[in-house]
Motif scaffolding. Structure first.
Motif, PDB file in Angstrom:
ATOM      1  N   ASN B   7      -5.527 -16.474 -26.486  1.00 25.78           N
ATOM      2  CA  ASN B   7      -6.652 -15.472 -26.984  1.00 25.78           C
ATOM      3  C   ASN B   7      -6.281 -14.286 -26.302  1.00 25.78           C
ATOM      4  OD1 ASN B   7      -7.586 -18.190 -26.497  1.00 25.78           O
ATOM      5  ND2 ASN B   7      -9.373 -17.521 -27.375  1.00 25.78           N
ATOM      6  N   SER B   8      -6.152 -13.063 -26.756  1.00 23.11           N
ATOM      7  CA  SER B   8      -5.882 -11.787 -26.406  1.00 23.11           C
ATOM      8  C   SER B   8      -7.070 -11.086 -25.524  1.00 23.11           C
ATOM      9  CB  SER B   8      -5.043 -10.826 -27.313  1.00 23.11           C
ATOM     10  OG  SER B   8      -6.191 -10.693 -28.319  1.00 23.11           O
ATOM     11  N   GLU B   9      -8.209 -11.500 -26.128  1.00 24.85           N
ATOM     12  CA  GLU B   9      -9.269 -10.851 -25.613  1.00 24.85           C
ATOM     13  C   GLU B   9      -9.730 -11.970 -24.483  1.00 24.85           C
ATOM     14  OE1 GLU B   9      -9.227  -7.615 -27.780  1.00 24.85           O
ATOM     15  OE2 GLU B   9     -10.638  -7.948 -26.214  1.00 24.85           O
ATOM     16  N   ALA B  10     -10.355 -11.183 -23.222  1.00 19.73           N
ATOM     17  CA  ALA B  10     -11.072 -12.079 -22.328  1.00 19.73           C
ATOM     18  C   ALA B  10     -12.200 -12.822 -23.030  1.00 19.73           C
ATOM     19  CB  ALA B  10     -11.495 -11.085 -21.201  1.00 19.73           C
ATOM     20  N   LEU B  11     -12.494 -14.140 -22.562  1.00 13.70           N
ATOM     21  CA  LEU B  11     -13.556 -15.139 -22.999  1.00 13.70           C
ATOM     22  C   LEU B  11     -14.731 -14.912 -22.083  1.00 13.70           C
ATOM     23  CD1 LEU B  11     -14.187 -16.725 -25.701  1.00 13.70           C
ATOM     24  CD2 LEU B  11     -13.099 -18.559 -23.990  1.00 13.70           C
ATOM     25  N   ASN B  12     -15.850 -14.575 -22.491  1.00 18.18           N
ATOM     26  CA  ASN B  12     -17.079 -14.446 -21.816  1.00 18.18           C
ATOM     27  C   ASN B  12     -18.079 -15.381 -22.092  1.00 18.18           C
ATOM     28  OD1 ASN B  12     -16.521 -12.030 -19.842  1.00 18.18           O
ATOM     29  ND2 ASN B  12     -16.161 -11.119 -21.778  1.00 18.18           N
ATOM     30  N   ILE B  13     -18.566 -16.363 -21.399  1.00 16.56           N
ATOM     31  CA  ILE B  13     -19.085 -17.371 -21.858  1.00 16.56           C
ATOM     32  C   ILE B  13     -20.380 -17.772 -20.780  1.00 16.56           C
ATOM     33  CG2 ILE B  13     -17.709 -18.645 -23.540  1.00 16.56           C
ATOM     34  CD1 ILE B  13     -17.705 -21.098 -21.341  1.00 16.56           C
ATOM     35  N   GLN B  14     -21.641 -18.418 -21.294  1.00 15.64           N
ATOM     36  CA  GLN B  14     -22.768 -18.552 -20.519  1.00 15.64           C
ATOM     37  C   GLN B  14     -22.530 -20.002 -19.791  1.00 15.64           C
ATOM     38  OE1 GLN B  14     -24.859 -16.010 -20.791  1.00 15.64           O
ATOM     39  NE2 GLN B  14     -25.825 -16.516 -19.027  1.00 15.64           N
ATOM     40  N   GLU B  15     -22.667 -20.068 -18.682  1.00 14.82           N
ATOM     41  CA  GLU B  15     -22.570 -21.128 -17.803  1.00 14.82           C
ATOM     42  C   GLU B  15     -23.301 -22.480 -18.877  1.00 14.82           C
ATOM     43  OE1 GLU B  15     -24.874 -21.318 -14.084  1.00 14.82           O
ATOM     44  OE2 GLU B  15     -24.003 -23.143 -13.513  1.00 14.82           O
ATOM     45  N   GLY B  16     -22.674 -23.620 -18.623  1.00 13.20           N
ATOM     46  CA  GLY B  16     -23.293 -24.888 -19.223  1.00 13.20           C
ATOM     47  C   GLY B  16     -22.673 -24.876 -20.570  1.00 13.20           C
ATOM     48  N   LYS B  17     -22.203 -23.805 -21.492  1.00 12.31           N
ATOM     49  CA  LYS B  17     -21.454 -24.036 -22.720  1.00 12.31           C
ATOM     50  C   LYS B  17     -20.219 -24.420 -22.488  1.00 12.31           C
ATOM     51  CE  LYS B  17     -25.081 -21.919 -24.828  1.00 12.31           C
ATOM     52  NZ  LYS B  17     -25.948 -22.784 -25.715  1.00 12.31           N
ATOM     53  N   THR B  18     -19.634 -24.721 -23.602  1.00  7.36           N
ATOM     54  CA  THR B  18     -18.172 -25.253 -23.770  1.00  7.36           C
ATOM     55  C   THR B  18     -17.194 -23.950 -24.187  1.00  7.36           C
ATOM     56  OG1 THR B  18     -18.892 -27.319 -24.678  1.00  7.36           O
ATOM     57  CG2 THR B  18     -16.502 -26.665 -25.167  1.00  7.36           C
ATOM     58  N   THR B  20     -13.494 -22.957 -25.254  1.00 10.23           N
ATOM     59  CA  THR B  20     -12.501 -23.198 -26.011  1.00 10.23           C
ATOM     60  C   THR B  20     -11.400 -21.903 -26.053  1.00 10.23           C
ATOM     61  OG1 THR B  20     -13.689 -24.452 -27.431  1.00 10.23           O
ATOM     62  CG2 THR B  20     -11.641 -23.816 -28.168  1.00 10.23           C
ATOM     63  N   LEU B  21     -10.201 -22.414 -25.602  1.00 12.59           N
ATOM     64  CA  LEU B  21      -9.092 -21.236 -25.451  1.00 12.59           C
ATOM     65  C   LEU B  21      -7.920 -21.948 -26.465  1.00 12.59           C
ATOM     66  CD1 LEU B  21     -10.799 -21.343 -22.683  1.00 12.59           C
ATOM     67  CD2 LEU B  21      -8.540 -20.470 -21.655  1.00 12.59           C
ATOM     68  N   THR B  22      -7.299 -20.895 -26.908  1.00 16.17           N
ATOM     69  CA  THR B  22      -6.508 -21.220 -28.041  1.00 16.17           C
ATOM     70  C   THR B  22      -5.089 -20.821 -27.523  1.00 16.17           C
ATOM     71  OG1 THR B  22      -6.669 -19.252 -29.286  1.00 16.17           O
ATOM     72  CG2 THR B  22      -7.853 -21.049 -30.003  1.00 16.17           C
ATOM     73  N   CYS B  23      -3.984 -21.703 -27.995  1.00 14.43           N
ATOM     74  CA  CYS B  23      -2.590 -21.250 -27.705  1.00 14.43           C
ATOM     75  C   CYS B  23      -1.900 -21.744 -29.109  1.00 14.43           C
ATOM     76  CB  CYS B  23      -2.001 -22.209 -26.431  1.00 14.43           C
ATOM     77  SG  CYS B  23      -0.364 -22.228 -26.208  1.00 14.43           S
ATOM     78  N   ASN B  24      -1.468 -20.400 -29.757  1.00 16.29           N
ATOM     79  CA  ASN B  24      -0.630 -20.802 -30.933  1.00 16.29           C
ATOM     80  C   ASN B  24       0.761 -20.333 -30.625  1.00 16.29           C
ATOM     81  OD1 ASN B  24      -2.753 -21.015 -32.815  1.00 16.29           O
ATOM     82  ND2 ASN B  24      -3.565 -19.134 -32.129  1.00 16.29           N
ATOM     83  N   TYR B  25       1.794 -21.026 -31.471  1.00 19.33           N
ATOM     84  CA  TYR B  25       3.109 -20.676 -31.085  1.00 19.33           C
ATOM     85  C   TYR B  25       3.963 -20.922 -32.492  1.00 19.33           C
ATOM     86  CZ  TYR B  25       3.650 -25.791 -31.476  1.00 19.33           C
ATOM     87  OH  TYR B  25       3.543 -27.033 -32.114  1.00 19.33           O
ATOM     88  N   THR B  26       4.969 -20.011 -32.511  1.00 21.22           N
ATOM     89  CA  THR B  26       5.929 -19.879 -33.658  1.00 21.22           C
ATOM     90  C   THR B  26       7.196 -20.123 -33.385  1.00 21.22           C
ATOM     91  OG1 THR B  26       6.064 -17.581 -33.706  1.00 21.22           O
ATOM     92  CG2 THR B  26       4.213 -18.460 -35.075  1.00 21.22           C
ATOM     93  N   ASN B  27       7.983 -20.633 -34.281  1.00 18.47           N
ATOM     94  CA  ASN B  27       9.463 -20.563 -34.153  1.00 18.47           C
ATOM     95  C   ASN B  27       9.833 -21.328 -32.737  1.00 18.47           C
ATOM     96  OD1 ASN B  27      10.017 -18.894 -36.383  1.00 18.47           O
ATOM     97  ND2 ASN B  27       9.708 -17.164 -35.063  1.00 18.47           N
ATOM     98  N   TYR B  28       8.999 -22.497 -32.647  1.00 19.17           N
ATOM     99  CA  TYR B  28       9.257 -23.303 -31.570  1.00 19.17           C
ATOM    100  C   TYR B  28       8.920 -24.840 -32.104  1.00 19.17           C
ATOM    101  CZ  TYR B  28       9.912 -24.220 -26.604  1.00 19.17           C
ATOM    102  OH  TYR B  28      10.139 -24.866 -25.151  1.00 19.17           O
ATOM    103  N   SER B  29       9.561 -25.885 -31.278  1.00 19.64           N
ATOM    104  CA  SER B  29       9.105 -27.189 -31.613  1.00 19.64           C
ATOM    105  C   SER B  29       9.146 -27.933 -30.099  1.00 19.64           C
ATOM    106  CB  SER B  29      10.140 -27.832 -32.457  1.00 19.64           C
ATOM    107  OG  SER B  29      10.112 -27.169 -33.646  1.00 19.64           O
ATOM    108  N   PRO B  30       7.861 -27.707 -29.377  1.00 19.92           N
ATOM    109  CA  PRO B  30       7.928 -28.168 -28.038  1.00 19.92           C
ATOM    110  C   PRO B  30       7.647 -29.693 -28.169  1.00 19.92           C
ATOM    111  CG  PRO B  30       5.612 -27.217 -28.860  1.00 19.92           C
ATOM    112  CD  PRO B  30       6.992 -26.896 -29.677  1.00 19.92           C
ATOM    113  N   ALA B  31       8.192 -30.157 -27.096  1.00 18.06           N
ATOM    114  CA  ALA B  31       8.032 -31.494 -26.833  1.00 18.06           C
ATOM    115  C   ALA B  31       6.904 -32.226 -25.899  1.00 18.06           C
ATOM    116  CB  ALA B  31       9.501 -32.300 -26.085  1.00 18.06           C
ATOM    117  N   TYR B  32       6.367 -30.732 -25.489  1.00 17.67           N
ATOM    118  CA  TYR B  32       5.062 -31.190 -24.531  1.00 17.67           C
ATOM    119  C   TYR B  32       4.442 -29.803 -24.433  1.00 17.67           C
ATOM    120  CZ  TYR B  32       8.142 -30.204 -20.593  1.00 17.67           C
ATOM    121  OH  TYR B  32       9.083 -29.587 -19.715  1.00 17.67           O
ATOM    122  N   LEU B  33       3.283 -29.703 -23.834  1.00 18.89           N
ATOM    123  CA  LEU B  33       2.421 -28.496 -23.534  1.00 18.89           C
ATOM    124  C   LEU B  33       1.980 -28.778 -22.528  1.00 18.89           C
ATOM    125  CD1 LEU B  33       0.875 -26.499 -26.392  1.00 18.89           C
ATOM    126  CD2 LEU B  33      -0.273 -26.828 -24.233  1.00 18.89           C
TER     127      LEU B  33
END
Lengths: 113, 112
Positions: B7-18, B20-33
């Motif tokens: 996520n390029s933008e900072a994530l602002n949420i209220q206490e108690g909420k969930t 969710t952060l994303t990590c997308n990748y291209t041109n790669y086949s990771p064995a683990y993250l």
């Protein structure tokens, strides 16, 4: 148990001067990494050691950067001469094996004037 | 070339909420993250590892998913607290070399 120790924590030098960073790993950790982290970016690997052998130094600018890990324990990263663009945080990390959790030190913040 | 985007933008949420952060990748086949947390002036701290043959991993209030078809990992913090405020980094690893390629990180701010 002590974590990864790095020194100094901060260093300010003039360009063209040499600088060295030191890292003491967690006892028993054979794999040691040096990373560079610019502001707002993730760490970028410079060099990785397995014991005293540098197994990946493809990202290390060898014209000015050098590193060593004598006896497979402590490690030193050196820059000579430093350039303005070298200003960053230099992180050392260690792990027990190759593909597991990495333990990072607090980093050395380098400012080149 | 290999590319990892969080996520390029900072994530602002209220206490108690969930969060969710994303990590997308291209041109790669990771064995683990791996996911790490980084506080200002400190080195990253390991949180979770998930392998390519695992779809989900949990640890207390943390959950990570890994979709190799979508080339995406999601990192969830449930019942978020102000103390969860930090930068979160995803790192992709291949084979058993131990080499991690990190994303640029996402800054999470949890407001009370």
């Amino acid at each position: 148990e002590a974590g990864v120790v790095q020194s100094p924590r901060y260093k300010i030098i003039e360009k063209k001067q040499p600088v060295a960073f030191w890292c003491n790993p967690i006892s028993g950790h054979n794999t040691l990494y040096w990373y560079l982290q610019n502001l707002g970016q993730g760490p970028e690997l410079l060099i990785r050691y397995e014991n005293e052998e540098a197994v990946d130094d493809s990202q290390l600018p060898k014209d000015r950067f050098s590193a060593e890990r004598l006896k497979g324990v402590d490690s030193t990263l050196k820059i000579q001469p430093a350039e303005l663009g070298d200003s960053a945080v230099y992180l050392c990390a260690t792990s027990e094996g190759r593909a597991g959790e990495q333990f990072f030190g607090p980093g050395t913040r380098l400012t080149v004037l | 070339s290999q590319k990892i985007e969080q996520n390029s933008e900072a994530l602002n949420i209220q206490e108690g909420k969930t969060a969710t952060l994303t990590c997308n990748y291209t041109n790669y086949s990771p064995a683990y993250l791996q996911w790490y947390r980084q506080d200002p002036g400190r080195g990253p701290v390991f949180l979770l590892l998930i392998r390519e043959n695992e779809k989900e991993k949990r640890k207390e209030r943390l959950k990570v998913t890994f979709d190799t078809t979508l080339k995406q990992s999601l990192f969830h913090i449930t019942a978020s607290q102000p103390a969860d405020s930090a930068t979160y980094l995803c790192g992709l690893g291949s084979g058993n070399t131990g080499k991690l390629i990190f994303g640029q990180g996402t800054t999470l701010q949890v407001k009370p």
